[in-house]
Design an enzyme around this catalytic site. Structure first.
Site, PDB file in Angstrom:
ATOM      1  NE  ARG A   6     -18.413  27.175  16.406  1.00 46.82           N
ATOM      2  CZ  ARG A   6     -18.779  26.287  15.408  1.00 46.82           C
ATOM      3  NH1 ARG A   6     -19.478  26.698  14.194  1.00 46.82           N
ATOM      4  NH2 ARG A   6     -18.690  25.329  15.418  1.00 46.82           N
ATOM      5  NE  ARG A  62     -16.830  28.527  38.184  1.00 45.17           N
ATOM      6  CZ  ARG A  62     -17.169  29.794  37.179  1.00 45.17           C
ATOM      7  NH1 ARG A  62     -16.358  30.502  36.961  1.00 45.17           N
ATOM      8  NH2 ARG A  62     -18.478  29.725  36.765  1.00 45.17           N
ATOM      9  CB  CYS A  74     -22.493  22.212  31.072  1.00 41.47           C
ATOM     10  SG  CYS A  74     -20.971  22.669  31.560  1.00 41.47           S
ATOM     11  CD  GLU A  77     -23.871  20.135  19.628  1.00 44.25           C
ATOM     12  OE1 GLU A  77     -24.162  20.652  18.718  1.00 44.25           O
ATOM     13  OE2 GLU A  77     -23.277  21.027  20.703  1.00 44.25           O
ATOM     14  NE  ARG A  89     -20.148  20.797  18.033  1.00 44.94           N
ATOM     15  CZ  ARG A  89     -20.198  19.265  17.836  1.00 44.94           C
ATOM     16  NH1 ARG A  89     -20.465  18.800  19.058  1.00 44.94           N
ATOM     17  NH2 ARG A  89     -20.159  18.816  16.839  1.00 44.94           N
ATOM     18  CE1 TYR A 107     -14.525  24.142  15.797  1.00 37.96           C
ATOM     19  CE2 TYR A 107     -13.110  26.045  14.851  1.00 37.96           C
ATOM     20  CZ  TYR A 107     -14.397  25.602  15.241  1.00 37.96           C
ATOM     21  OH  TYR A 107     -15.598  26.338  15.116  1.00 37.96           O
ATOM     22  NE  ARG A 115     -16.977  26.274   9.821  1.00 40.46           N
ATOM     23  CZ  ARG A 115     -17.241  27.291  10.144  1.00 40.46           C
ATOM     24  NH1 ARG A 115     -18.107  27.654  11.175  1.00 40.46           N
ATOM     25  NH2 ARG A 115     -16.958  28.492   9.044  1.00 40.46           N
TER      26      ARG A 115
END
Length: 128
Positions: A6, A62, A74, A77, A89, A107, A115
């Site tokens: 993540r 790319r 894509c 959210e 994210r 992150y 997180r």
């Protein structure tokens, strides 16, 4: 073993260049910290908050050497009241020999708020 890595980053503006450059930085950091070769990646899923629509952040992949054939998608959210704005994210699914607790989740910027437990554990590992 298949693992998920993540990552998340925030941007200041809904600007195509900023979105692409920040996504590129995040992806590079995720790959570097986890010693990921593009050939080991099954897929990359990228979600963005609905306040980011200037470009597809997937374009960032790319720009990376060797990432031409990595499948990427894509999506928006979900809108949760009070959630972190202007956030990108990433969920990278990879083949790796790392144990679950060895995976380095990344992150950046204000996304560290998502997180803090993982950010803190990464800093603890770095000090060892």
């Amino acid at each position: 073993m298949i693992r998920g890595i993540r990552g998340a980053v925030t941007v200041e503006h809904n600007d195509a260049d900023e979105i692409i450059q920040s996504t590129k930085q995040l992806i590079e950091e995720m790959a570097s910290q986890n010693e990921i070769d593009p050939e080991t990646i099954a897929q990359v899923l990228i979600s963005v908050t609905t306040d980011l629509n200037a470009t597809f952040p997937a374009k960032a992949l790319r720009l990376l050497e060797g990432w031409k054939y990595v499948p990427v998608m894509c999506m928006p959210e979900i809108e949760v009241p009070g959630s972190l704005p202007k956030c990108i994210r990433v969920m990278m699914t990879v083949n790796t020999n790392k144990a679950q607790q060895e995976v380095e989740h990344v992150y950046l910027n204000d996304a560290v708020k998502l997180r803090p437990d993982l950010v803190e554990s990464n800093h603890t590992k770095e000090r060892r």
